[in-house]
Design an enzyme around this catalytic site. Structure first.
Site, mmCIF file in Angstrom:
data_model
loop_
_atom_site.group_PDB
_atom_site.id
_atom_site.type_symbol
_atom_site.label_atom_id
_atom_site.label_comp_id
_atom_site.label_asym_id
_atom_site.label_seq_id
_atom_site.Cartn_x
_atom_site.Cartn_y
_atom_site.Cartn_z
ATOM 1 N N HIS A 366 0.802 -1.233 0.000
ATOM 2 C CA HIS A 366 0.000 0.000 0.000
ATOM 3 C C HIS A 366 0.826 1.270 0.000
ATOM 4 C CE1 HIS A 366 -3.969 -1.878 0.906
ATOM 5 N NE2 HIS A 366 -3.206 -2.796 1.466
ATOM 6 N N LYS A 557 -8.214 14.114 4.116
ATOM 7 C CA LYS A 557 -7.342 12.935 4.125
ATOM 8 C C LYS A 557 -6.301 13.173 5.215
ATOM 9 C CE LYS A 557 -6.371 13.948 -0.233
ATOM 10 N NZ LYS A 557 -6.403 12.788 -1.098
ATOM 11 N N ARG A 558 -5.531 12.127 5.565
ATOM 12 C CA ARG A 558 -4.472 12.366 6.533
ATOM 13 C C ARG A 558 -3.568 13.505 6.063
ATOM 14 N NH1 ARG A 558 -3.774 8.668 10.943
ATOM 15 N NH2 ARG A 558 -1.862 9.847 11.283
ATOM 16 N N LYS A 563 0.976 14.565 0.329
ATOM 17 C CA LYS A 563 -0.393 14.828 -0.141
ATOM 18 C C LYS A 563 -0.580 16.313 -0.487
ATOM 19 C CE LYS A 563 -2.256 11.013 2.676
ATOM 20 N NZ LYS A 563 -2.977 10.104 1.758
ATOM 21 N N THR A 665 -8.521 6.676 -2.005
ATOM 22 C CA THR A 665 -9.890 6.158 -2.138
ATOM 23 C C THR A 665 -10.899 7.289 -1.917
ATOM 24 O OG1 THR A 665 -9.640 5.393 0.141
ATOM 25 C CG2 THR A 665 -9.478 3.732 -1.588
ATOM 26 N N LYS A 669 -14.560 8.276 -3.644
ATOM 27 C CA LYS A 669 -15.775 8.593 -2.871
ATOM 28 C C LYS A 669 -16.355 9.922 -3.323
ATOM 29 C CE LYS A 669 -13.833 5.874 0.825
ATOM 30 N NZ LYS A 669 -12.787 5.925 1.880
#
Ligand code: 26V
Length: 822
Positions: A366, A557-558, A563, A665, A669
């Site tokens: 992952h 998100k985290r 990111k 993910t 969504k």
């Protein structure tokens, strides 16, 4: 006689009248509350107990089927699960949501208020744990027998509150209000050994065997939570292990007056499953984490062996009873543990045991982040798991012989493939163990799977190309569309029929409606209602007033540098500065919504949260901005809050540096709920863009290979800073101390960008701004935007986790899933 199936009994009847009676019975008989005195939480517990009867009745029948038919079952081994609230999900899956609403409505109770009472089990960090829960949902839906094995952490991921703009962590006490969904299986307990030493002995057939003499034994007790499937009688089981002392406490020490030592072992044993580790900025070789990993993995494998015996199977055909998926390397120790159980405890020959092991396991990777790869110092490993270290040496010895045959005279390759890292201090490499012990290895999106073969697992890919595969992640449309977005669900049901959540390929039939003005109006109304609800929640949680008709620009998100939440902030601040320069600048009204937890020890991530809140403090009140920009940090992003946020997003920010996000993910969504995506060619973004069409996706940024080339050529962030005046102005503004009231507050962020910029924000800044400009333009054409939004949903059917799970069943687990309708 079948004792549990009649659907007309009080306990499992599905009429509103039955449900109401069962609810009232539970309120009085199980909770000891008269209806007049019951709180909202009592209502929740009484309804949960009512629904639990239905769920458990299904679960035991489903389980029985698995035993009787001796089907190959799937064990999903995962250190993390994030199931989200259960109640509403079960109502949907059982088809009793409307009857329940009526049952409660008849006695003046609002179902939505009751549902809001449920606290979720936060037994995971983020995407990996949530994926595990989506997969249990889909496994049940496609009627495959499965158990998700994990740890029943007493304290899950911390609660996040924002105080004075900073993240403050609170203890997650998810069990304090009671957990009606789990069943403590008193009869299912496993002993797990730690420490000590090994001895050889000779068995009665004259064979040399090894015995592990531990220094401590801990007990694992099973807690089962059934997971229903949509329109299916099959249930998955989430079986979580809680650690306990084998004995209550040491009576001998107690009798000698040594009270501290008497309870010490009990406390140590119970501590093992106390708390979930947050993803820090680095993998740290913490002993307790290694113990947690071994603990749940050993309990799981022992349990599988018990179930093999129970259904009359043979240990020597273990792989015919079980397909075991390793969710990242956290349970990779299972490879050595299954070998130990088969060889030491069941007296199989090594080679036979090894063949079974490889046929049993498969491994999902992952992350490509090198700092996240798990490795344990050999010393530590040997002191906690002495027998497993021997077994790993045994595996490694045979494995390296195989490598020598395939690649003679290639010592560098041997060193890279070895299960033991011997550059300096010695480490056990868990990804290598997982690869060697598995028959299939997969990444979680097409790009990620390709990069895996080229980077971190390149040597394994060269050795065993046939082991490598891709299974692109998916998300359950039950929770993330049907439950989260009832307005959209209503439209989908009308257009596609009631069964749509069980077959997302039917979404394609929405395509022609993108051109229908009447449908577009209904679509907009649904979306606006979702945004109004989120606006109310934002005001309740943060005090910030936002305008529902502004563009909701969402990044949840985290928090991690890769990111690039701070790239998003550079855009926000650049817009702010444009408005300050020219108060009439044509900036479309936007509400920037951020959410996500920072690992408690991750300094820069915490500064980035502070930068969001400081930007909000500056922008939200400024009269020149005149409400055109609002910046919100939505506290405590979790599954429950996510269900309110995703359906209200107009724009989904998926802006990680290309090559860094394995899949994502949240991207799926939001798009499934009608958001358009602004994103890089990273993770599953690539496939989302292919599916929805390039014209319905705001692409920007370097590609993964451009990133590698730029880094290889010696990346210089300063050159971008010097050549782009808006970038310079924005960074200088942050550096000026104008934000947050302390001139040094964001110095570390600025220094990080100017001197290093490991995630190439400066290189992607201009392209990001251009893409945001295109977003603003399309937003101005409401019909065009709405068409695009409809087409996004129509073309996203592939990202249902049912599709992912069918791929695992077919190509990796070799089990039969219920065929899809199409
Ligand atoms: C772990 C760590 C550990 C220490 C260093 C910093 C760090 C950063 C990230 C991680 C993530 C580990 C695994 C994980 O959660 N991966 C996520 O898995 C999702 C489901 O496949 C996928 O959608 C996300 O892209 C991926 O980050």
């Amino acid at each position: 006689m079948n004792a549990i199936s009649p659907s007309n009994t009080i306990r499992t009847g599905t009429s509103a009248e039955n449900l109401r009676q069962a609810f009232l019975d539970n309120l009085v008989c199980a909770l000891g509350r008269l209806p007049n005195y019951a709180s909202a939480h009592d209502h929740y517990l009484a309804l949960a107990l009512t629904v639990r009867d239905h769920v458990v009745a299904r679960a035991v029948q489903s389980f029985e089927q698995g035993v009787v038919k001796m089907m190959r079952r799937v064990a999903y081994l995962s250190a993390e699960f994030l199931p989200g609230p259960h109640l509403a999900n079960h109502l949907l899956n059982l088809g009793i949501a409307e009857a329940t609403r009526e049952a409660l409505g008849g006695i003046g109770i609002d179902l939505d208020r009751v549902l809001a009472e449920e606290e979720e089990p936060g037994l995971g960090n983020g995407g990996l744990g949530r994926l595990a829960s989506c997969y249990l949902d889909s496994l049940a839906t496609v009627e495959v027998q499965s158990i998700g094995y994990g740890i029943r952490y007493e304290f899950g991921i911390f609660d996040q509150v924002i105080r004075d703009g900073w993240q403050v962590e609170g203890t997650d006490k998810w069990l304090s209000g009671g957990n009606p969904w789990e069943i403590h299986r008193l009869g299912i307990a496993k002993q797990v050994k730690f420490g000590g030493h090994t001895e050889t002995w000779t068995d009665d057939q004259g064979r040399t065997r090894v015995r592990w003499v531990p220094s401590i034994v801990i007990k694992g007790e099973a807690y089962d939570t059934p997971i229903t499937g949509y329109g299916s009688g099959t249930c998955s089981l989430m079986r979580l292990w809680k650690s306990e002392a084998v004995e209550s406490f040491d009576f001998e020490a107690f009798n000698h007056g040594d009270y501290d030592r008497a309870v010490e072992q009990k406390v140590d044993s119970e501590n093992l499953s106390k708390v979930l580790y947050p993803n820090d900025e680095l993998h740290r070789g913490k002993e307790l984490r290694l113990k947690q990993q071994f603990f749940f993995t050993s309990c799981a494998l022992q349990d599988m062996l018990r179930l093999v015996a129970m259904s009359g199977g043979k240990v020597a055909a273990f792989d015919e009873s079980w397909a075991v998926q390793l969710n990242d390397t956290h349970p990779a120790i299972g490879v050595a543990e299954l070998m130990r159980l088969l060889v030491d405890e069941h007296a199989l020959e090594w080679d036979d045991a090894w063949a079974i092991t490889q046929k049993t396991f498969s491994y999902t990777n992952h992350t490509l982040l090198p700092e996240a790869l798990e490795k344990w110092p050999v010393e530590l490993f040997g002191s906690v798991l002495p027998r497993h270290l021997e077994i790993i040496y045994g595996i490694n010895h045979r494995f390296l012989d195989e490598v020598r045959t395939a690649f003679p005279d290639d010592d560098a390759r041997l060193a890279r493939l070895s299960l033991i890292d011997e550059h300096g201090a010695r480490y056990v490499r868990m990804a290598n163990l997982a690869c060697v012990g598995s028959h299939k290895i997969n990444g979680v999106a097409a790009l990620h799977s390709e990069l895996l073969k080229k980077t971190v697992l390149a040597d394994f890919a060269a050795l065993w190309p046939e082991k490598f595969d891709n299974v692109t992640n998916g998300v359950t449309p039950r929770r993330f569309v049907a439950l989260a977005n009832p307005g959209l669900a209503g439209l989908l049901e009308r257009e596609l029929g009631a069964g749509w959540p069980g077959d997302l390929s039917c979404l394609g039939r929405l395509e022609p409606l993108a051109a229908d003005p009447g449908f577009r109006r209904e679509w907009r109304e649904v979306r606006l209602a979702n945004k109004r609800r989120l606006a109310a929640l934002i005001q309740e949680r943060t005090g910030i007033v936002v305008t529902p008709d502004s563009l909701f620009d969402v990044q949840v998100k985290r928090i991690h540098e890769y990111k690039r939440q701070h790239l998003n902030l550079l855009h926000v601040l650049s817009l702010y500065l444009s408005i300050k320069r020219d108060p009439d600048a044509g900036v479309v009204p936007r509400t920037f919504i951020f959410g996500g937890k920072a690992a408690p020890g991750y300094f820069l991530a915490k500064r980035i949260i502070r930068l969001v809140t400081a930007t909000g403090e500056l922008v939200n009140q400024d009269p020149d901005v005149a409400g055109r920009l609002k910046v919100v940090f939505f506290p405590d992003f979790n599954v429950k809050n996510a269900q309110h946020i995703y359906p209200a997003a107009d724009l989904s920010e998926q802006i990680s540096l290309a090559g860094m996000e394995a899949s994502g993910t949240g991207n799926m969504k939001m798009s499934l709920n009608g958001a358009l995506t602004i994103g890089t060619l990273d993770g599953a973004n690539v496939e989302i863009r292919d599916a929805v069409g390039a014209e319905n996706f705001f692409l920007f940024g370097l590609t993964a290979s451009e990133v590698s080339a730029l880094k290889a050529g010696g990346y210089q962030p300063q050159t971008y800073y010097e050549s782009d005046s808006l970038l310079r102005e924005t960074i200088d503004f942050i550096a000026s101390g104008a934000l947050g009231g302390d001139p040094d507050l964001f110095r570390p962020v600025v220094d990080n960008l100017l001197h290093g910029d490991p995630y190439l924000l400066l290189a992607d800044f201009r392209a990001y701004l251009d893409a945001q400009q295109r977003v603003g333009e399309l937003w101005g054409d409401s019909d065009a935007w709405t068409s695009s939004s409809i087409l996004n949903v129509a073309r996203m059917g592939r990202f249902s986790s049912d599709r992912s799970i069918r791929e695992y069943c077919e190509r990796i687990w070799n089990v039969n899933a219920k065929p899809s309708q199409t």
